[in-house]
Design a protein around this motif. Structure first.
Motif, PDB file in Angstrom:
ATOM      1  N   LEU A 104      -2.367  -8.046  -4.186  1.00 49.87           N
ATOM      2  CA  LEU A 104      -1.552  -8.233  -2.987  1.00 49.87           C
ATOM      3  C   LEU A 104      -0.141  -7.688  -3.194  1.00 49.87           C
ATOM      4  O   LEU A 104       0.418  -7.011  -2.323  1.00 49.87           O
ATOM      5  CB  LEU A 104      -1.501  -9.716  -2.618  1.00 49.87           C
ATOM      6  N   LEU A 105       0.430  -7.977  -4.366  1.00 47.36           N
ATOM      7  CA  LEU A 105       1.757  -7.461  -4.650  1.00 47.36           C
ATOM      8  C   LEU A 105       1.746  -5.941  -4.736  1.00 47.36           C
ATOM      9  O   LEU A 105       2.698  -5.269  -4.308  1.00 47.36           O
ATOM     10  CB  LEU A 105       2.284  -8.064  -5.961  1.00 47.36           C
ATOM     11  N   GLY A 106       0.659  -5.392  -5.296  1.00 53.72           N
ATOM     12  CA  GLY A 106       0.554  -3.941  -5.360  1.00 53.72           C
ATOM     13  C   GLY A 106       0.507  -3.322  -3.971  1.00 53.72           C
ATOM     14  O   GLY A 106       1.131  -2.283  -3.717  1.00 53.72           O
ATOM     15  N   ALA A 131       1.763  -4.684  -1.240  1.00 46.96           N
ATOM     16  CA  ALA A 131       3.095  -4.838  -0.662  1.00 46.96           C
ATOM     17  C   ALA A 131       4.059  -3.803  -1.243  1.00 46.96           C
ATOM     18  O   ALA A 131       4.923  -3.265  -0.534  1.00 46.96           O
ATOM     19  CB  ALA A 131       3.626  -6.248  -0.917  1.00 46.96           C
ATOM     20  N   PHE A 132       3.899  -3.487  -2.531  1.00 46.37           N
ATOM     21  CA  PHE A 132       4.747  -2.495  -3.180  1.00 46.37           C
ATOM     22  C   PHE A 132       4.518  -1.114  -2.574  1.00 46.37           C
ATOM     23  O   PHE A 132       5.462  -0.386  -2.270  1.00 46.37           O
ATOM     24  CB  PHE A 132       4.440  -2.487  -4.684  1.00 46.37           C
ATOM     25  N   ARG A 133       3.259  -0.776  -2.369  1.00 50.59           N
ATOM     26  CA  ARG A 133       2.944   0.564  -1.862  1.00 50.59           C
ATOM     27  C   ARG A 133       3.359   0.734  -0.405  1.00 50.59           C
ATOM     28  O   ARG A 133       3.779   1.819   0.005  1.00 50.59           O
ATOM     29  CB  ARG A 133       1.450   0.847  -2.013  1.00 50.59           C
ATOM     30  N   HIS A 134       3.237  -0.321   0.398  1.00 47.59           N
ATOM     31  CA  HIS A 134       3.460  -0.191   1.833  1.00 47.59           C
ATOM     32  C   HIS A 134       4.801  -0.761   2.293  1.00 47.59           C
ATOM     33  O   HIS A 134       5.025  -0.862   3.498  1.00 47.59           O
ATOM     34  CB  HIS A 134       2.327  -0.876   2.601  1.00 47.59           C
ATOM     35  N   ALA A 135       5.676  -1.151   1.370  1.00 52.25           N
ATOM     36  CA  ALA A 135       6.973  -1.716   1.754  1.00 52.25           C
ATOM     37  C   ALA A 135       7.814  -0.662   2.458  1.00 52.25           C
ATOM     38  O   ALA A 135       7.779   0.529   2.130  1.00 52.25           O
ATOM     39  CB  ALA A 135       7.711  -2.235   0.520  1.00 52.25           C
ATOM     40  N   SER A 136       8.584  -1.105   3.447  1.00 57.75           N
ATOM     41  CA  SER A 136       9.463  -0.181   4.174  1.00 57.75           C
ATOM     42  C   SER A 136      10.687   0.185   3.350  1.00 57.75           C
ATOM     43  O   SER A 136      11.274   1.252   3.548  1.00 57.75           O
ATOM     44  CB  SER A 136       9.901  -0.800   5.501  1.00 57.75           C
ATOM     45  N   ASP A 137      11.125  -0.699   2.443  1.00 62.48           N
ATOM     46  CA  ASP A 137      12.238  -0.400   1.555  1.00 62.48           C
ATOM     47  C   ASP A 137      11.729   0.378   0.348  1.00 62.48           C
ATOM     48  O   ASP A 137      10.608   0.162  -0.130  1.00 62.48           O
ATOM     49  CB  ASP A 137      12.913  -1.679   1.060  1.00 62.48           C
ATOM     50  N   GLY A 138      12.580   1.277  -0.146  1.00 58.59           N
ATOM     51  CA  GLY A 138      12.238   1.992  -1.363  1.00 58.59           C
ATOM     52  C   GLY A 138      12.307   1.062  -2.564  1.00 58.59           C
ATOM     53  O   GLY A 138      13.246   0.263  -2.701  1.00 58.59           O
ATOM     54  N   ALA A 196      -7.427 -15.708  -9.198  1.00 61.76           N
ATOM     55  CA  ALA A 196      -6.328 -15.791  -8.229  1.00 61.76           C
ATOM     56  C   ALA A 196      -5.157 -14.912  -8.654  1.00 61.76           C
ATOM     57  O   ALA A 196      -4.493 -14.290  -7.818  1.00 61.76           O
ATOM     58  CB  ALA A 196      -5.874 -17.241  -8.077  1.00 61.76           C
ATOM     59  N   ARG A 197      -4.900 -14.865  -9.977  1.00 65.35           N
ATOM     60  CA  ARG A 197      -3.815 -14.020 -10.469  1.00 65.35           C
ATOM     61  C   ARG A 197      -4.087 -12.550 -10.181  1.00 65.35           C
ATOM     62  O   ARG A 197      -3.201 -11.814  -9.743  1.00 65.35           O
ATOM     63  CB  ARG A 197      -3.630 -14.230 -11.970  1.00 65.35           C
ATOM     64  N   ARG A 198      -5.325 -12.124 -10.428  1.00 61.42           N
ATOM     65  CA  ARG A 198      -5.646 -10.730 -10.152  1.00 61.42           C
ATOM     66  C   ARG A 198      -5.540 -10.430  -8.651  1.00 61.42           C
ATOM     67  O   ARG A 198      -5.080  -9.352  -8.251  1.00 61.42           O
ATOM     68  CB  ARG A 198      -7.055 -10.416 -10.662  1.00 61.42           C
ATOM     69  N   ALA A 199      -5.959 -11.378  -7.823  1.00 60.65           N
ATOM     70  CA  ALA A 199      -5.833 -11.173  -6.381  1.00 60.65           C
ATOM     71  C   ALA A 199      -4.368 -11.076  -5.975  1.00 60.65           C
ATOM     72  O   ALA A 199      -3.992 -10.260  -5.114  1.00 60.65           O
ATOM     73  CB  ALA A 199      -6.523 -12.311  -5.630  1.00 60.65           C
ATOM     74  N   ALA A 200      -3.533 -11.921  -6.606  1.00 56.80           N
ATOM     75  CA  ALA A 200      -2.103 -11.859  -6.298  1.00 56.80           C
ATOM     76  C   ALA A 200      -1.506 -10.528  -6.725  1.00 56.80           C
ATOM     77  O   ALA A 200      -0.658  -9.956  -6.028  1.00 56.80           O
ATOM     78  CB  ALA A 200      -1.372 -13.011  -6.984  1.00 56.80           C
TER      79      ALA A 200
END
Length: 695
Positions: free
Chosen positions: A317-319, A321-328, A310-314
């Motif tokens: 997911l965070l990665g 979100a980091f790559r596709h976030a609209s904010d820099g 689950a940690r690796r999946a999280a």
């Protein structure tokens, strides 16, 4: 002779009362230790006060407790409750001296005559009797006193009973303290016992305990969920027979036989479930120090592996979100060889900072950002060749305000890293920065969050960047609207007041002066009457345009209202202000011409001047003096008289407050916010001649 002996005895008695002991700190500590000011008054204490009043045959009795500054009447009959300054109450003498005080007639006691509760200021006491309340440790923490407005006799028996009641009261206090401590200790032990059982019962890991024969005596909910047996099914059974597979029982029994009181064994192996399956668990077994028996915690390794998945999946997911976030988002290292440099960035950060096209996007983000400092990023991207005039390629020159702003951000970031965790809420700081881009700039909202390792040591600074240029532009536009005259584009009355205050405050630290020009159009009403309000508005707009062009660039011009304008100018002498007034009058001399049809009465200009070097000048008085000078100029020109004498540069304007002397420690004054000069009311609105130099 008898009277003299009585006076001497009284002086010796009350003189002894005024002797102050050296136990003040210990007394205060005793008051707080017994909780005399925190605990509610008991029935026993109330009865003591009632008995004291009855035995002394007076209507008033009080138990007083003292702290550092106050005397607290915690129980009273007849008199007022609450707290009073210690110096105002005669009981303070009893507390400090530790002696009893009995005054059948307070008017005959000089040491009491000045008390505000004796002389009638706060009350009038004729009879007063007070005995100290002393703890078992010998510290006087308060008094039991009785009094009456009229003098009266007081017997030795009554004094003895007052002493007994004081001792009884302090006994009630100390007994209540002992009972409170015992109750608190009992509650704490019970709470600890409940907490320990709740911790074991609600533990995520299976737990069970055994007696000396190895039979299970406790089986928590996690054990039920993990192994499938209910508590009723396993309690009383032998743990080894129930849980350990046959092939492993000899080894486990040997380990348990060597388990002594106070020792712990860690092992990993299979345990049986109710459905016949086996689970590999980590076991922690220990023998109690206080009773015979064993306790076992079992951790399911399979569950740990599930958590790891689950940690690796999280993380994935965070990665994403980091790559596709609209904010820099950029990650800055705060330790090691990369300290202060960006080690990771998302594509939005490259796009926002204009560095996404410098190089390819690698595993850690745009290569144009990796290795830079946040100061490098906020300095703006390099200007590509050909985008500006020849010889200006590269970064734009730094604006002093931007340099100071970036320096403040770096100082806050250093402080965030240096201070312990929790010093800043959420280990987060916010900062609004301005980044030059091309011929303009962007406003970027930065949210910096510090990440720490398990020991609390800072690891990285996570910086979120959002383009808030549009919001800032709208906010500045709204602010400008509140400080700008809509007809002329000049500063309005509110902006004038702010600027005038800041210019006066500036005089405190500089050997300069401030000139105030009041400009007014004569016969303006004729234009309104003959040409209508449209003609009047046009005349006001022309006046604003000519006036703004006639004054120096650093001068401040505002429309006070109607056809009145104000100019604030910094000057070293009054003569310079008068010269400026002459130029303004000449520039505005023809502002009323050019109308078709022309007004029947020509429009002229009156200019009033005042000058000050006084940092305590009243803004209203300065405007009033300039307005008075304007009226004098108007009357002089109407009468054809020559110009008046210049303003004496030595004479200060009317004072608003006493000025601080030159050379004293300067008081920081915030930099004034200049009002816009001929700024459009709306973007692109430049049709009015007073809003554009082109017209």
């Amino acid at each position: 002779m008898a009277t003299q002996e009585l006076d001497e005895a009284q002086e010796a008695y009350f003189g002894g009362i005024t002797e102050v002991d050296c136990q003040e700190q210990a007394r205060i500590e005793a008051v707080h230790a017994l909780g005399l000011l925190e605990r509610p008054v008991s029935k026993g204490i109330e009865q003591v006060v009632i008995l004291a009043a009855q035995l002394c045959q007076v209507p008033n009795a009080t138990i007083n407790i003292v702290d550092e500054e106050w005397l607290h009447a915690i129980a009273t009959v007849g008199g007022p409750g609450g707290r009073f300054p210690r110096d105002d109450i005669p009981c303070d003498l009893v507390v400090r001296s530790g002696q009893e005080l009995v005054a059948p007639d307070t008017a005959t006691v000089p040491i009491l005559a000045g008390s505000p509760v004796i002389d009638g200021t706060l009350g009038r006491i004729g009879f007063y009797a007070s005995v100290p309340m002393r703890t078992l440790t010998g510290h006087v923490v308060g008094t039991l006193c009785a009094w009456d407005e009229r003098p009266q006799k007081f017997t030795e028996d009554q004094l003895n009973m007052l002493r007994v009641l004081a001792d009884h009261a302090i006994g009630i206090f100390q007994m209540g303290d002992a009972l409170e401590r015992a109750r608190h200790a009992t509650e704490q032990l019970a709470r600890q016992s409940r907490n320990a059982r709740e911790i074991v019962e609600t533990s995520f890991d299976p737990y069970y305990s055994c007696d000396r024969e190895g039979r299970i005596t406790f089986w928590n909910t996690a054990a039920e969920n993990t192994f499938g047996w209910s508590r009723a099914e396993v309690v009383g059974s032998v743990a080894v027979d129930r849980l350990v597979p046959g092939r492993n029982r000899p080894t486990v029994e040997d380990e348990l036989s060597e388990l002594e009181q106070g020792t712990v064994i860690h092992r990993c192996g299979p345990l049986l479930c109710k459905d016949g399956t086996e689970k590999i668990v980590e076991l922690q077994m220990w023998a109690s120090r206080h009773e015979s028996g064993r306790h076992v915690f079992a951790r399911d390794v399979t569950a740990a592996q599930t958590v790891d998945h689950a940690r690796r999946a999280a993380e994935e997911l965070l990665g994403a979100a980091f790559r596709h976030a609209s904010d820099g988002i950029v990650v800055i290292a705060v330790t090691g060889e990369d300290n202060g440099r960006i080690v990771r960035a998302n594509p939005a950060a490259g796009t926002l900072t204009g560095r996404g096209s410098v190089g390819p996007v690698g595993p850690v983000g745009p290569t144009g950002l990796i290795g830079l400092t946040i100061e490098d990023v906020l300095a703006g991207p390099a200007r590509p060749p050909g985008s500006v005039r020849e010889g200006e390629e590269g970064p734009r020159p730094d604006h002093p305000d931007d340099v100071a702003d970036r320096r403040a951000l770096l100082e806050d970031l250093d402080l965030l890293v240096a201070e312990p965790a929790g010093t800043f809420p959420g280990d987060t700081i916010e900062h609004l920065a301005r980044m030059p881009v091309g011929p303009g700039h962007l406003y970027i909202q930065l949210v910096v969050t510090l990440t720490r390792d398990e020991e609390g040591t800072p690891e990285h600074a996570l910086v979120q960047m959002r383009d808030v240029t549009a919001a800032q532009a709208h906010e500045q536009w709204l602010k400008r609207q509140t400080r700008t005259d809509p007809l002329t584009g000049l500063a309005n009355r509110l902006a004038l007041r702010e600027r005038l205050n800041s210019e006066i405050a500036r005089l405190r630290d500089q050997e300069a002066g401030l000139g105030v020009l009041m400009v007014d159009l004569d016969n303006f009403h004729v234009v309104n009457d003959e040409l209508g309000f449209t003609g009047g508005d046009d005349l006001i707009a022309r006046t604003a345009t000519v006036l703004a062009a006639a004054v120096p660039q650093q001068a401040f011009t505002a429309r006070l209202g109607g056809d009145q304008f104000v100019v604030l100018t910094r000057a070293v002498a009054a003569e310079a202000v008068h010269d400026l007034a002459e130029r303004v009058a000449q520039a505005l001399g023809t502002v009323g011409t050019g109308f078709t049809p022309a007004p029947t009465t020509p429009v002229t200009v009156s200019v009033g001047v005042t000058f000050t070097r006084n940092p305590a000048s009243d803004p209203e008085e300065l405007l009033k003096d300039a307005d008075t000078a304007r009226y004098q100029d108007k009357r002089r020109r109407r009468s054809g008289s020559p110009a008046g004498d210049p303003v004496d540069p030595v004479s200060p304007a009317a004072l608003h407050a006493v000025p601080s002397p030159r050379g004293s420690e300067s008081r920081p004054v915030p930099a004034p916010t200049p009002a816009p000069r001929h700024t459009p009311v709306r973007p692109g609105d430049t049709a009015h001649p007073a809003r554009s130099r082109k017209n």
